[in-house]
Design a protein around this motif. Structure first.
Motif, PDB file in Angstrom:
ATOM      1  N   GLU A 197       0.830  -1.211   0.000  1.00 29.10           N
ATOM      2  CA  GLU A 197       0.000   0.000   0.000  1.00 29.10           C
ATOM      3  C   GLU A 197       0.861   1.255   0.000  1.00 29.10           C
ATOM      4  OE1 GLU A 197      -4.197  -0.130   1.723  1.00 29.10           O
ATOM      5  OE2 GLU A 197      -2.990  -1.071   3.298  1.00 29.10           O
ATOM      6  N   ALA A 198       1.900   1.275   0.812  1.00 26.26           N
ATOM      7  CA  ALA A 198       2.774   2.444   0.872  1.00 26.26           C
ATOM      8  C   ALA A 198       3.451   2.689  -0.471  1.00 26.26           C
ATOM      9  CB  ALA A 198       3.822   2.267   1.971  1.00 26.26           C
ATOM     10  N   ALA A 199       3.875   1.623  -1.125  1.00 25.79           N
ATOM     11  CA  ALA A 199       4.541   1.758  -2.421  1.00 25.79           C
ATOM     12  C   ALA A 199       3.585   2.296  -3.476  1.00 25.79           C
ATOM     13  CB  ALA A 199       5.115   0.417  -2.863  1.00 25.79           C
ATOM     14  N   VAL A 200       2.362   1.793  -3.502  1.00 26.84           N
ATOM     15  CA  VAL A 200       1.382   2.276  -4.483  1.00 26.84           C
ATOM     16  C   VAL A 200       1.113   3.764  -4.294  1.00 26.84           C
ATOM     17  CG1 VAL A 200      -1.036   2.152  -5.213  1.00 26.84           C
ATOM     18  CG2 VAL A 200       0.284   0.052  -4.905  1.00 26.84           C
ATOM     19  N   MET A 201       0.956   4.204  -3.053  1.00 29.91           N
ATOM     20  CA  MET A 201       0.686   5.615  -2.804  1.00 29.91           C
ATOM     21  C   MET A 201       1.884   6.486  -3.174  1.00 29.91           C
ATOM     22  SD  MET A 201      -2.365   5.338  -2.073  1.00 29.91           S
ATOM     23  CE  MET A 201      -2.608   7.113  -1.902  1.00 29.91           C
ATOM     24  N   ALA A 202       3.093   5.980  -2.932  1.00 29.71           N
ATOM     25  CA  ALA A 202       4.293   6.733  -3.305  1.00 29.71           C
ATOM     26  C   ALA A 202       4.410   6.846  -4.824  1.00 29.71           C
ATOM     27  CB  ALA A 202       5.540   6.061  -2.724  1.00 29.71           C
ATOM     28  N   ILE A 203       4.104   5.763  -5.536  1.00 28.95           N
ATOM     29  CA  ILE A 203       4.130   5.782  -6.998  1.00 28.95           C
ATOM     30  C   ILE A 203       3.074   6.747  -7.529  1.00 28.95           C
ATOM     31  CG2 ILE A 203       3.737   4.407  -9.082  1.00 28.95           C
ATOM     32  CD1 ILE A 203       4.840   1.988  -7.478  1.00 28.95           C
ATOM     33  N   SER A 204       1.898   6.723  -6.928  1.00 26.78           N
ATOM     34  CA  SER A 204       0.822   7.627  -7.332  1.00 26.78           C
ATOM     35  C   SER A 204       1.256   9.075  -7.205  1.00 26.78           C
ATOM     36  CB  SER A 204      -0.420   7.373  -6.469  1.00 26.78           C
ATOM     37  OG  SER A 204      -1.446   8.293  -6.763  1.00 26.78           O
ATOM     38  N   SER A 205       1.865   9.404  -6.079  1.00 26.77           N
ATOM     39  CA  SER A 205       2.333  10.769  -5.856  1.00 26.77           C
ATOM     40  C   SER A 205       3.398  11.163  -6.873  1.00 26.77           C
ATOM     41  CB  SER A 205       2.886  10.895  -4.434  1.00 26.77           C
ATOM     42  OG  SER A 205       3.407  12.182  -4.194  1.00 26.77           O
ATOM     43  N   CYS A 206       4.317  10.249  -7.136  1.00 23.90           N
ATOM     44  CA  CYS A 206       5.403  10.525  -8.080  1.00 23.90           C
ATOM     45  C   CYS A 206       4.879  10.740  -9.497  1.00 23.90           C
ATOM     46  CB  CYS A 206       6.407   9.382  -8.047  1.00 23.90           C
ATOM     47  SG  CYS A 206       7.688   9.456  -9.322  1.00 23.90           S
ATOM     48  N   LEU A 207       3.991   9.863  -9.952  1.00 23.85           N
ATOM     49  CA  LEU A 207       3.489   9.956 -11.325  1.00 23.85           C
ATOM     50  C   LEU A 207       2.686  11.229 -11.561  1.00 23.85           C
ATOM     51  CD1 LEU A 207       2.374   6.264 -12.002  1.00 23.85           C
ATOM     52  CD2 LEU A 207       4.356   7.445 -12.956  1.00 23.85           C
ATOM     53  N   ARG A 208       2.150  11.809 -10.503  1.00 18.15           N
ATOM     54  CA  ARG A 208       1.348  13.024 -10.639  1.00 18.15           C
ATOM     55  C   ARG A 208       2.213  14.287 -10.666  1.00 18.15           C
ATOM     56  NH1 ARG A 208      -4.057  11.662  -9.536  1.00 18.15           N
ATOM     57  NH2 ARG A 208      -4.285   9.568  -8.620  1.00 18.15           N
ATOM     58  N   GLU A 209       3.480  14.166 -10.331  1.00 18.69           N
ATOM     59  CA  GLU A 209       4.357  15.333 -10.332  1.00 18.69           C
ATOM     60  C   GLU A 209       4.733  15.716 -11.764  1.00 18.69           C
ATOM     61  OE1 GLU A 209       7.743  15.267  -7.785  1.00 18.69           O
ATOM     62  OE2 GLU A 209       6.690  14.204  -6.181  1.00 18.69           O
ATOM     63  N   PRO A 210       4.833  17.011 -12.058  1.00 16.00           N
ATOM     64  CA  PRO A 210       5.264  17.443 -13.396  1.00 16.00           C
ATOM     65  C   PRO A 210       6.674  16.937 -13.679  1.00 16.00           C
ATOM     66  CG  PRO A 210       4.351  19.286 -12.135  1.00 16.00           C
ATOM     67  CD  PRO A 210       4.530  18.156 -11.168  1.00 16.00           C
ATOM     68  N   ALA A 211       6.913  16.512 -14.910  1.00 14.41           N
ATOM     69  CA  ALA A 211       8.248  16.043 -15.294  1.00 14.41           C
ATOM     70  C   ALA A 211       9.245  17.186 -15.176  1.00 14.41           C
ATOM     71  CB  ALA A 211       8.228  15.490 -16.712  1.00 14.41           C
ATOM     72  N   GLY A 212      10.411  16.886 -14.677  1.00 12.57           N
ATOM     73  CA  GLY A 212      11.440  17.900 -14.513  1.00 12.57           C
ATOM     74  C   GLY A 212      12.636  17.329 -13.796  1.00 12.57           C
ATOM     75  N   PRO A 213      13.691  18.125 -13.650  1.00  7.51           N
ATOM     76  CA  PRO A 213      14.935  17.604 -13.058  1.00  7.51           C
ATOM     77  C   PRO A 213      14.797  17.201 -11.594  1.00  7.51           C
ATOM     78  CG  PRO A 213      15.042  19.992 -13.344  1.00  7.51           C
ATOM     79  CD  PRO A 213      13.816  19.538 -14.051  1.00  7.51           C
ATOM     80  N   ASN A 214      13.796  17.757 -10.893  1.00 12.61           N
ATOM     81  CA  ASN A 214      13.669  17.467  -9.470  1.00 12.61           C
ATOM     82  C   ASN A 214      12.399  16.700  -9.132  1.00 12.61           C
ATOM     83  OD1 ASN A 214      16.072  18.936  -8.743  1.00 12.61           O
ATOM     84  ND2 ASN A 214      14.920  20.834  -9.046  1.00 12.61           N
ATOM     85  N   ASN A 215      11.718  16.168 -10.155  1.00 11.61           N
ATOM     86  CA  ASN A 215      10.489  15.447  -9.841  1.00 11.61           C
ATOM     87  C   ASN A 215      10.802  14.122  -9.151  1.00 11.61           C
ATOM     88  OD1 ASN A 215      11.496  14.333 -12.335  1.00 11.61           O
ATOM     89  ND2 ASN A 215       9.519  13.328 -12.606  1.00 11.61           N
ATOM     90  N   CYS A 216       9.907  13.709  -8.291  1.00 17.11           N
ATOM     91  CA  CYS A 216      10.035  12.457  -7.542  1.00 17.11           C
ATOM     92  C   CYS A 216      11.308  12.396  -6.709  1.00 17.11           C
ATOM     93  CB  CYS A 216       9.958  11.262  -8.486  1.00 17.11           C
ATOM     94  SG  CYS A 216       8.457  11.202  -9.487  1.00 17.11           S
ATOM     95  N   SER A 217      11.762  13.535  -6.266  1.00 16.95           N
ATOM     96  CA  SER A 217      12.980  13.567  -5.464  1.00 16.95           C
ATOM     97  C   SER A 217      12.742  13.082  -4.042  1.00 16.95           C
ATOM     98  CB  SER A 217      13.555  14.991  -5.414  1.00 16.95           C
ATOM     99  OG  SER A 217      12.607  15.898  -4.886  1.00 16.95           O
ATOM    100  N   GLU A 218      11.463  13.022  -3.658  1.00 12.85           N
ATOM    101  CA  GLU A 218      11.102  12.560  -2.325  1.00 12.85           C
ATOM    102  C   GLU A 218      10.144  11.372  -2.441  1.00 12.85           C
ATOM    103  OE1 GLU A 218       8.831  14.215   1.711  1.00 12.85           O
ATOM    104  OE2 GLU A 218       9.247  15.558   0.026  1.00 12.85           O
ATOM    105  N   VAL A 219      10.419  10.332  -1.698  1.00 11.36           N
ATOM    106  CA  VAL A 219       9.511   9.179  -1.626  1.00 11.36           C
ATOM    107  C   VAL A 219       8.519   9.456  -0.508  1.00 11.36           C
ATOM    108  CG1 VAL A 219       9.307   6.705  -1.185  1.00 11.36           C
ATOM    109  CG2 VAL A 219      11.268   7.586  -2.472  1.00 11.36           C
ATOM    110  N   LYS A 220       7.266   9.667  -0.875  1.00 12.13           N
ATOM    111  CA  LYS A 220       6.256  10.073   0.102  1.00 12.13           C
ATOM    112  C   LYS A 220       5.516   8.867   0.657  1.00 12.13           C
ATOM    113  CE  LYS A 220       5.764  14.523  -2.192  1.00 12.13           C
ATOM    114  NZ  LYS A 220       4.853  15.456  -2.876  1.00 12.13           N
TER     115      LYS A 220
END
Length: 220
Positions: A197-220
């Motif tokens: 569950e934690a991994a799915v929510m972290a992936i969801s948060s990451c995929l929703r971030e705008p693409a860029g050099p600092n996207n997905c820099s934090e595992v939520k």
């Protein structure tokens, strides 16, 4: 750690990981944001590399569990373990409750609607796995992330990342995600379901971030 992308064609010429040598990941090996700038030979190499996807026991292109090629299991193809009806979450290991499966399926549906990327979750205990059969069942393409949860390799989180996803998400995100929620101490204390569950929510948060050099820099 081995990293191979999913091909858009998904032509699986070879399905035995033990006979293959995967491409190692380095910090400088992430593809450029614009694949149109790649020379033809690079695109051709990537296309051929993608044929390795779903090889081995976990049907994985990206393994973050620390298992080397020599330790890979024999490939499995058991379509009889697939559910009768389509679902984005397949739990043949019994890690998830019905309520958890429903919540994850709803989150995955929202991800696809909002981002266009497809997340698919397989919880298994090798060798009890549908293995290669999930490719056709899920119609896996280069916009798909296949998340395989299997505790047999220490780290429970394993990912197969499509080529289009890889252009938007830094590869370091997957290793950090596995390190945070997939390590043996975490899932043995919290439970396999908590890691999933934690991994799915972290992936969801990451995929929703705008693409860029600092996207997905934090595992939520």
């Amino acid at each position: 750690m081995a990293f191979l992308h999913l091909p858009s064609s998904l032509a699986l010429k070879t399905t035995c990981r033990s006979a293959l040598t995967p491409v190692p990941v380095t910090a400088s090996s992430r593809p450029a944001q614009n694949s149109a700038k790649f020379p033809n030979w690079v695109l051709d190499f990537r296309s051929k590399s993608l044929n390795f996807a779903f090889s081995g026991a976990l049907a994985l292109g990206l393994s973050l569990s620390g298992v080397g090629v020599a330790d890979a299991k024999v490939g499995v193809n058991k379509p009889e373990l697939l559910p009768k009806e389509f679902t984005t979450v397949i739990d043949v290991a019994g890690f998830l409750s019905d309520g958890q499966e429903k919540r994850l399926a709803e989150e995955i549906s929202d991800i696809e609607k909002d981002t266009g990327f497809k997340l698919r979750v397989l919880a298994q205990n090798y060798p009890d796995t549908p293995g290669l059969a999930i490719k056709d069942f899920w119609q896996v393409d280069d916009r798909t992330v296949v998340f395989v949860a299997d505790p047999n390799f220490g780290n429970i989180l394993n990912f197969n990342v499509g080529a289009s996803v890889d252009l938007n998400i830094p590869r370091s995100f997957w290793s950090r995600l596995a390190g945070k929620y997939g390590n043996m101490f975490y899932w043995k204390e919290k439970g396999e379901d908590a890691s999933i569950e934690a991994a799915v929510m972290a992936i969801s948060s990451c995929l929703r971030e705008p693409a860029g050099p600092n996207n997905c820099s934090e595992v939520k």
